[in-house]
Scaffold this active site. Structure first.
Site, PDB file in Angstrom:
ATOM      1  N   LYS A 204       0.835  -1.205   0.000  1.00  0.00           N
ATOM      2  CA  LYS A 204       0.000   0.000   0.000  1.00  0.00           C
ATOM      3  C   LYS A 204       0.873   1.259   0.000  1.00  0.00           C
ATOM      4  O   LYS A 204       0.582   2.238  -0.713  1.00  0.00           O
ATOM      5  CB  LYS A 204      -0.902  -0.022   1.240  1.00  0.00           C
ATOM      6  CG  LYS A 204      -1.863   1.179   1.363  1.00  0.00           C
ATOM      7  CD  LYS A 204      -3.023   1.078   0.406  1.00  0.00           C
ATOM      8  CE  LYS A 204      -3.960   2.289   0.506  1.00  0.00           C
ATOM      9  NZ  LYS A 204      -4.619   2.390   1.819  1.00  0.00           N
ATOM     10  N   SER A 273      -6.404  11.114  -0.136  1.00  0.00           N
ATOM     11  CA  SER A 273      -6.818  11.690   1.151  1.00  0.00           C
ATOM     12  C   SER A 273      -5.977  12.915   1.490  1.00  0.00           C
ATOM     13  O   SER A 273      -6.471  13.858   2.124  1.00  0.00           O
ATOM     14  CB  SER A 273      -6.699  10.638   2.252  1.00  0.00           C
ATOM     15  OG  SER A 273      -5.364  10.148   2.349  1.00  0.00           O
TER      16      SER A 273
END
Length: 325
Positions: A204, A273
């Site tokens: 990730k 984000s």
């Protein structure tokens, strides 16, 4: 099972709604207009997999919840150190803390055999403040492969992905992980229990470490970054350096840079984000993404000139965004 979601934002409310749908006793801890909307109308999830509404209990006061079996943390990592007073009322002797965190977690070297066992990453856990708030023995790792946004107070737009990989820092396959995984799956999520959740952390992170700061610096979506030849090459350089650091702390992500880049590109015109936080004037979650990996490079002797440069510029952006007290 009783679960409290501390930080019931886009990801937290989505997970809480899914668990509630599975019959779990869920308590969402939120605030402001988002909390008020959830209390009135529940959590409304809009998803390509099918819309649904869940009506879990919602509050802004953890003392109204009491002790729970699992605390699911939907907070930004830069809020962890201050979370102790909110978490304390939720804990009994066996409560786990499942932190849905991007980047390098505070528990990374806990229970990890090797030369760095027990090393505290200062940029992630300054002076041990995060460990004091979130005791290491309670930690369960969680890597999020889902994209969600708060479309309106109480309304969660699920964009893609349902996978939440979890695992013990020790690598053990424990009953507490199995129980949470089963509940998540019954609620419609993918929740594999990984024997090596650190591998998922690095997979990730290969995307986050590059796309998140670049998106804020360039005000660009993930697809836009991937389309532009210069930033595409920059992303690949940052990924190469990240894989080098991962290897030096004993982890092989096992995913090629080309494959990871294609996976991120599939997110399309999605704002990271970090870009969303920038547009809202919120502090940027950079320490666990960039500063931590630069610190690990210093620890292991890895050369990471591109990561250092992007870290310096994005850190200055964050300083100018958030006035010091």
């Amino acid at each position: 099972m009783k679960v409290a979601v501390l930080g019931a934002g886009a990801i937290g409310a989505y997970v809480g709604a899914a668990l509630h749908r599975a019959g779990v006793e869920v308590h969402l801890i939120a605030r402001g207009e988002h909390l008020a909307a959830i209390r009135r109308e529940g959590v409304r999830v809009l998803s390509p997999r099918g819309d649904f509404v869940a009506h879990p209990h919602a509050t802004d006061d953890p003392t109204h919840v009491g002790q729970v079996d699992h605390v699911f943390l939907g907070l930004k990592a830069n809020s962890y150190a201050a979370a102790g007073p909110m978490i304390k009322p939720l804990l009994h002797e066996a409560t786990s803390i499942i932190a849905a965190q991007n980047g390098i977690p505070w528990w990374y070297f806990h229970g990890l055999n090797g030369p760095y066992q027990g090393y505290r990453i200062e940029s992630v856990d300054p002076d041990g403040a995060v460990t004091a708030a979130l005791p290491l023995e309670r930690a369960i790792g969680c890597v999020v492969y889902a994209a969600t946004e708060i479309e309106a107070p109480g309304v969660i737009r699920h964009l893609e992905g349902t996978r939440f990989s979890i695992g013990e820092p020790s690598g053990q396959l424990t009953p507490r992980c199995a129980a949470f995984s089963q509940a998540a799956v019954e609620g419609g999520l993918k929740c594999p229990v990984e024997a090596d959740v650190r591998r998922d952390v690095w997979i990730k992170l290969m995307g986050n470490i590059a796309f998140n700061p670049i998106s804020a610096l360039a005000r660009a979506t993930m697809a836009g970054i991937a389309r532009h030849q210069g930033t595409r090459e920059l992303v690949m350089a940052m990924m190469r350096e990240t894989v080098e650091v991962a290897g030096r702390v004993g982890c092989d992500p096992g995913v090629s840079i080309e494959r990871r880049l294609r996976g991120a590109e599939k997110a399309g015109e999605h704002k990271t984000s970090t870009l969303q936080d920038l547009e809202k004037g919120k502090p940027l979650e950079l320490d666990v993404l960039l500063a931590a990996v630069v610190e690990l490079a210093d620890l292991t002797g890895a050369e990471v000139p591109v990561l250092r440069a992007i870290h310096a510029v994005s850190d200055l952006l964050n300083e100018n965004l958030v006035p010091t007290a």
